[in-house]
Scaffold this active site. Structure first.
Site: not given
Length: 150
Positions: A68, A75
């Site tokens: 990520v 986010h």
């Protein structure tokens, strides 16, 4: 022999494909057999397949792999935290080891590339060790002396 499944996020696949290679190599090094490699679109999607994967009779443990990458908003934080929370929830619910090999949140692309091997190896090693120790614990019998499961 521990039978291991790997669940890999395809998002940031330039990173996660390397993680997958390192995870497979390390599983072999540890004497584990990779029985399934399941690809999902992204880290947030990993929990969607976990119950199906751990329900397989030829899976003793699962290592999850993903990256990520930090963006301009929060986010990445939301995705990583929610996925990690749900992965742990499922592991406890199904009583099979599911380990977290997810890089992020807060990592940039360069940091993620630097962490590929470390995160992949740690996830596989933890999954294999947990599977072995759960079996030892299940088979252990107390006979008046402390039983060490290691």
């Amino acid at each position: 022999m521990v039978r291991l499944a790997l669940v890999v996020a395809e998002f940031n696949y330039d990173i996660t494909s390397l993680m997958l290679q390192k995870a497979i190599e390390h599983a072999r090094f540890l004497g584990a057999e990779v029985t399934y490699v399941v690809k999902v679109p992204g880290v947030y999607d990993i929990p969607m397949v976990l119950k199906d994967v751990v329900a397989k009779s030829d899976v003793d443990a699962v290592a999850t792999l993903g990256a990520v990458i930090q963006g301009a908003t929060k986010h990445d934080e939301l995705v990583a935290q929610q996925a990690a929370r749900k992965i742990l929830d499922i592991a406890v619910e199904v009583d099979k080891p599911i380990t977290l090999g997810i890089i992020g949140h807060g990592a940039n692309r360069m940091q993620a590339l630097e962490r590929v091997e470390e995160y992949a190896r740690r996830a596989v090693e933890a999954a294999v060790k947990l599977a072995r120790r759960k079996k030892l614990l299940k088979d252990a019998k107390y006979s008046g002396a402390t039983v060490y499961v290691e």
